[in-house]
Motif scaffolding. Structure first.
Motif, PDB file in Angstrom:
ATOM      1  N   MET A   1       0.833  -1.207   0.000  1.00 54.87           N
ATOM      2  CA  MET A   1       0.000   0.000   0.000  1.00 54.87           C
ATOM      3  C   MET A   1       0.866   1.255   0.000  1.00 54.87           C
ATOM      4  O   MET A   1       0.622   2.196  -0.761  1.00 54.87           O
ATOM      5  N   TYR A   2       1.899   1.267   0.842  1.00 49.44           N
ATOM      6  CA  TYR A   2       2.769   2.441   0.908  1.00 49.44           C
ATOM      7  C   TYR A   2       3.590   2.605  -0.374  1.00 49.44           C
ATOM      8  O   TYR A   2       3.889   3.731  -0.784  1.00 49.44           O
ATOM      9  N   SER A   3       3.930   1.497  -1.022  1.00 45.63           N
ATOM     10  CA  SER A   3       4.626   1.580  -2.315  1.00 45.63           C
ATOM     11  C   SER A   3       3.717   2.187  -3.371  1.00 45.63           C
ATOM     12  O   SER A   3       4.161   3.000  -4.193  1.00 45.63           O
ATOM     13  N   GLU A   4       2.455   1.798  -3.343  1.00 47.48           N
ATOM     14  CA  GLU A   4       1.477   2.385  -4.280  1.00 47.48           C
ATOM     15  C   GLU A   4       1.309   3.877  -3.991  1.00 47.48           C
ATOM     16  O   GLU A   4       1.191   4.692  -4.907  1.00 47.48           O
ATOM     17  N   MET A   5       1.321   4.228  -2.724  1.00 40.49           N
ATOM     18  CA  MET A   5       1.233   5.640  -2.319  1.00 40.49           C
ATOM     19  C   MET A   5       2.426   6.421  -2.861  1.00 40.49           C
ATOM     20  O   MET A   5       2.277   7.537  -3.361  1.00 40.49           O
ATOM     21  N   LEU A   6       3.616   5.820  -2.775  1.00 33.25           N
ATOM     22  CA  LEU A   6       4.828   6.459  -3.282  1.00 33.25           C
ATOM     23  C   LEU A   6       4.740   6.667  -4.794  1.00 33.25           C
ATOM     24  O   LEU A   6       5.075   7.743  -5.303  1.00 33.25           O
ATOM     25  N   THR A   7       4.265   5.670  -5.494  1.00 35.79           N
ATOM     26  CA  THR A   7       4.098   5.779  -6.951  1.00 35.79           C
ATOM     27  C   THR A   7       3.137   6.905  -7.302  1.00 35.79           C
ATOM     28  O   THR A   7       3.395   7.700  -8.209  1.00 35.79           O
ATOM     29  N   CYS A   8       2.018   6.972  -6.576  1.00 35.86           N
ATOM     30  CA  CYS A   8       1.025   8.023  -6.798  1.00 35.86           C
ATOM     31  C   CYS A   8       1.639   9.403  -6.526  1.00 35.86           C
ATOM     32  O   CYS A   8       1.437  10.338  -7.302  1.00 35.86           O
ATOM     33  N   ALA A   9       2.379   9.511  -5.438  1.00 36.99           N
ATOM     34  CA  ALA A   9       3.005  10.787  -5.082  1.00 36.99           C
ATOM     35  C   ALA A   9       3.977  11.252  -6.161  1.00 36.99           C
ATOM     36  O   ALA A   9       3.995  12.423  -6.533  1.00 36.99           O
ATOM     37  N   LYS A  10       4.778  10.320  -6.670  1.00 35.84           N
ATOM     38  CA  LYS A  10       5.732  10.669  -7.730  1.00 35.84           C
ATOM     39  C   LYS A  10       5.004  11.076  -9.003  1.00 35.84           C
ATOM     40  O   LYS A  10       5.425  12.007  -9.688  1.00 35.84           O
ATOM     41  N   ALA A  11       3.919  10.375  -9.316  1.00 32.69           N
ATOM     42  CA  ALA A  11       3.153  10.698 -10.527  1.00 32.69           C
ATOM     43  C   ALA A  11       2.552  12.102 -10.457  1.00 32.69           C
ATOM     44  O   ALA A  11       2.382  12.762 -11.484  1.00 32.69           O
ATOM     45  N   HIS A  12       2.249  12.556  -9.250  1.00 30.98           N
ATOM     46  CA  HIS A  12       1.647  13.882  -9.071  1.00 30.98           C
ATOM     47  C   HIS A  12       2.667  14.927  -8.582  1.00 30.98           C
ATOM     48  O   HIS A  12       2.292  16.052  -8.261  1.00 30.98           O
ATOM     49  N   SER A  13       3.933  14.533  -8.510  1.00 30.29           N
ATOM     50  CA  SER A  13       5.000  15.424  -8.032  1.00 30.29           C
ATOM     51  C   SER A  13       4.637  16.050  -6.684  1.00 30.29           C
ATOM     52  O   SER A  13       4.828  17.243  -6.468  1.00 30.29           O
ATOM     53  N   ASP A  14       4.109  15.221  -5.791  1.00 28.88           N
ATOM     54  CA  ASP A  14       3.716  15.687  -4.460  1.00 28.88           C
ATOM     55  C   ASP A  14       4.776  15.250  -3.453  1.00 28.88           C
ATOM     56  O   ASP A  14       4.786  14.103  -2.992  1.00 28.88           O
ATOM     57  N   SER A  15       5.687  16.159  -3.123  1.00 27.98           N
ATOM     58  CA  SER A  15       6.810  15.811  -2.264  1.00 27.98           C
ATOM     59  C   SER A  15       6.377  15.490  -0.830  1.00 27.98           C
ATOM     60  O   SER A  15       6.988  14.637  -0.174  1.00 27.98           O
ATOM     61  N   GLU A  16       5.329  16.124  -0.342  1.00 26.38           N
ATOM     62  CA  GLU A  16       4.846  15.835   1.014  1.00 26.38           C
ATOM     63  C   GLU A  16       4.302  14.408   1.102  1.00 26.38           C
ATOM     64  O   GLU A  16       4.612  13.665   2.043  1.00 26.38           O
ATOM     65  N   MET A  17       3.517  14.015   0.115  1.00 28.11           N
ATOM     66  CA  MET A  17       2.967  12.653   0.091  1.00 28.11           C
ATOM     67  C   MET A  17       4.091  11.637  -0.110  1.00 28.11           C
ATOM     68  O   MET A  17       4.084  10.564   0.485  1.00 28.11           O
ATOM     69  N   GLU A  18       5.078  11.995  -0.936  1.00 28.41           N
ATOM     70  CA  GLU A  18       6.216  11.110  -1.179  1.00 28.41           C
ATOM     71  C   GLU A  18       7.006  10.884   0.111  1.00 28.41           C
ATOM     72  O   GLU A  18       7.377   9.749   0.441  1.00 28.41           O
ATOM     73  N   CYS A  19       7.213  11.948   0.868  1.00 35.05           N
ATOM     74  CA  CYS A  19       7.934  11.840   2.136  1.00 35.05           C
ATOM     75  C   CYS A  19       7.155  10.961   3.119  1.00 35.05           C
ATOM     76  O   CYS A  19       7.746  10.104   3.787  1.00 35.05           O
ATOM     77  N   ALA A  20       5.846  11.143   3.181  1.00 34.40           N
ATOM     78  CA  ALA A  20       5.011  10.330   4.076  1.00 34.40           C
ATOM     79  C   ALA A  20       5.083   8.859   3.688  1.00 34.40           C
ATOM     80  O   ALA A  20       5.195   7.980   4.552  1.00 34.40           O
ATOM     81  N   ALA A  21       5.040   8.583   2.391  1.00 37.31           N
ATOM     82  CA  ALA A  21       5.114   7.196   1.916  1.00 37.31           C
ATOM     83  C   ALA A  21       6.455   6.573   2.279  1.00 37.31           C
ATOM     84  O   ALA A  21       6.505   5.429   2.746  1.00 37.31           O
ATOM     85  N   LEU A  22       7.534   7.316   2.082  1.00 41.40           N
ATOM     86  CA  LEU A  22       8.866   6.799   2.420  1.00 41.40           C
ATOM     87  C   LEU A  22       9.003   6.544   3.920  1.00 41.40           C
ATOM     88  O   LEU A  22       9.575   5.538   4.341  1.00 41.40           O
ATOM     89  N   ASN A  23       8.454   7.438   4.734  1.00 45.78           N
ATOM     90  CA  ASN A  23       8.498   7.242   6.188  1.00 45.78           C
ATOM     91  C   ASN A  23       7.713   5.998   6.599  1.00 45.78           C
ATOM     92  O   ASN A  23       8.161   5.231   7.457  1.00 45.78           O
TER      93      ASN A  23
END
Length: 158
Positions: free
Chosen positions: A109-131
């Protein structure tokens, strides 16, 4: 077409009566209003999480996830569902999986979140997914250490 109209009317009437979100989600789905169905599924799942009904919450979050994937835009895979609601789904479903000791599903789920964040260039969501991915990895490491200790104790007792 007729059923959809009836479900739309039922949804409109039930909204005014403050019925549970799960019922509203059912009528929204039957009326073909997938954005509304997704929204009500999230509310219903959040309600289940507040009651610590983790298995029920997982089932409802998974329905919301399926709704999001099935009704995404046909051309580019994008969805009309807001990025904040998508992020909420990823976080909550991942946490529910963690609480249910389904760490591999949480990682997915968190990997999918990371993919979504990268697709939308959302650095806050990307950071949350990585954490969150790091947290799941840490849980796995702690579990591996505990299993190794338990095996050592079992071997010494034999």
């Amino acid at each position: 077409a007729r059923r959809r109209i009836f479900h739309q009317r039922a949804l409109d009437a039930l909204r005014a009566l403050s019925v549970p979100a799960a019922i509203l989600a059912y009528h929204a789905q039957a009326a073909g209003l997938m954005d509304a169905a997704f929204h009500y599924l999230l509310i219903a799942a959040d309600d289940a999480m507040r009651l610590f009904a983790i298995s029920d919450a997982i089932t409802i979050y998974e329905q919301a996830q399926q709704c999001m994937h099935e009704y995404s835009g046909e051309k580019d895979g994008q969805t009309n569902i807001s990025l904040s609601e998508q992020c909420h789904l990823y976080v909550q479903l991942g946490e529910a999986y963690e609480l249910n000791s389904e760490l591999e599903k949480a990682r997915t789920m968190y990997s999918e979140m990371l993919t979504c964040a990268k697709a939308h260039s959302d650095s806050e969501m990307e950071c949350a997914a990585l954490n969150r991915l790091a947290t799941v990895t840490a849980h796995d490491a702690v579990n591996a250490v505990n299993v190794a200790k338990a095996l050592q104790i079992a071997e010494s007792n034999n």
